[in-house]
Design an enzyme around this catalytic site. Structure first.
Site, PDB file in Angstrom:
ATOM      1  N   ILE A  52       0.897  -1.158   0.000  1.00 38.76           N
ATOM      2  CA  ILE A  52       0.000   0.000   0.000  1.00 38.76           C
ATOM      3  C   ILE A  52       0.941   1.215   0.000  1.00 38.76           C
ATOM      4  O   ILE A  52       1.930   1.249   0.736  1.00 38.76           O
ATOM      5  CB  ILE A  52      -0.919  -0.002   1.239  1.00 38.76           C
ATOM      6  CG1 ILE A  52      -1.780   1.260   1.354  1.00 38.76           C
ATOM      7  CG2 ILE A  52      -0.143  -0.172   2.527  1.00 38.76           C
ATOM      8  CD1 ILE A  52      -2.772   1.211   2.539  1.00 38.76           C
ATOM      9  N   SER A  53       0.648   2.213  -0.848  1.00 32.11           N
ATOM     10  CA  SER A  53       1.550   3.371  -0.963  1.00 32.11           C
ATOM     11  C   SER A  53       1.612   4.192   0.324  1.00 32.11           C
ATOM     12  O   SER A  53       0.655   4.211   1.103  1.00 32.11           O
ATOM     13  CB  SER A  53       1.083   4.291  -2.089  1.00 32.11           C
ATOM     14  OG  SER A  53       0.895   3.580  -3.280  1.00 32.11           O
ATOM     15  N   GLN A  54       2.723   4.884   0.477  1.00 35.85           N
ATOM     16  CA  GLN A  54       2.903   5.844   1.579  1.00 35.85           C
ATOM     17  C   GLN A  54       1.756   6.874   1.527  1.00 35.85           C
ATOM     18  O   GLN A  54       1.370   7.323   0.442  1.00 35.85           O
ATOM     19  CB  GLN A  54       4.242   6.523   1.305  1.00 35.85           C
ATOM     20  CG  GLN A  54       4.699   7.546   2.290  1.00 35.85           C
ATOM     21  CD  GLN A  54       5.926   8.287   1.738  1.00 35.85           C
ATOM     22  OE1 GLN A  54       6.248   8.177   0.555  1.00 35.85           O
ATOM     23  NE2 GLN A  54       6.581   9.027   2.588  1.00 35.85           N
TER      24      GLN A  54
END
Ligand code: SAH
Length: 251
Positions: free
Chosen positions: A103-105
């Site tokens: 999951i992206s930052q």
């Protein structure tokens, strides 16, 4: 001897009496809600961490779009990651979601959402559903969201999480994002969250006139966000920030 112990005890009592009211005062002055909320359940701790994430990781780094900020303050990111990672859900980093994907930052999710300039009536395509968090953010700020994930298990889990959270305007399908999702085209915005070596032609074709595509482009781990704008007569590409996404796979 006895007298000196009595004196020490008396002095300690006096010190305690002076110190106690100031501790109580400080607490009630500075942290009344935090103490109150924390006492109910661990879920409220996530709420506090989410507000801090928005302030220090997102607003402080220059994100200004009020709808993006409000949405990131609301969507429960911890619901999108599995148990061992829930306590890190609001930290300033990507997190594993299984199948070697992440999951992206939070900042990157906010950056892409703001850069795509999404309006409430927009139809948006996302490539790389992953756990569905970015899709949820888009679902809050757009009218309809279509999201494609190449790994069937991730698509199924994202679908389940999104429906448990009550999102009815987000459709997830298993498939190869290189082809886009022609049935619902054209899209007012396209957000790609896996990196191809070059921008897939099908996505350019499925972008509406005046639409924006935000996409990480580059081989290996060195990529840049490209913001592609489609006008009546041309395609404008602008390179913005360096990023590191998982590579976009080919079927
Ligand atoms: N937006 C996601 C993060 C995605 S990570 C989130 O909020 O969690 C990138 C995702 O892109 C991975 O789940 C990966 O499986 C998917 N992906 C990689 N290549 C793809 C392709 N060709 N088509 C669709 N999805 C792809």
């Amino acid at each position: 001897m006895n007298f000196s112990w009595a004196l020490i005890a008396l002095l300690s009592c006096c010190l305690l009496l002076i110190a106690l009211p100031s501790c109580a005062g400080e607490r009630s002055l500075h942290t009344p809600e935090i103490l109150g909320e924390n006492s109910h359940s661990g879920r409220d701790q996530f709420e506090i961490e989410r507000q801090e994430m928005v302030e220090y990781q997102i607003r402080d780094r220059g994100i200004q779009d009020q709808r993006v900020l409000a949405t990131m303050s609301k969507v429960p990111r911890h619901e999108f990651v599995e148990s061992p990672w829930k306590d890190f859900a609001y930290s300033d980093r990507p997190l594993p979601i299984g199948h070697q994907q992440t999951i992206s930052q939070p900042y990157i999710v906010a950056y892409m959402s703001e850069t795509a300039e999404i309006s409430p009536d927009d139809k948006v395509l996302e490539i790389g559903t992953g756990c569905g968090y970015q899709a949820a953010i888009l679902g809050e700020i757009a009218k309809e969201v279509y999201s494609i994930e190449i790994i069937p298990e991730l698509a199924a889990r994202a679908r389940q999480t999104l429906s448990q959270l009550g999102y009815e305007n987000i459709e997830v399908k298993t498939g190869d994002g290189y082809q886009g999702w022609v049935e619902h085209a054209p899209y007012d915005a396209i957000i790609v969250t896996a990196a191809p070596e070059k921008i897939p032609q099908a996505l350019i074709e499925q972008l509406a006139t005046k639409g924006k595509m935000v996409i990480p482009v580059g081989g290996g781990w060195h990529q840049d966000i490209i913001v592609l704008t489609k006008t009546e007569d041309r395609i404008i590409k602008e390179k913005t920030i360096p990023v590191r996404f998982v590579p976009m796979r080919r079927k």
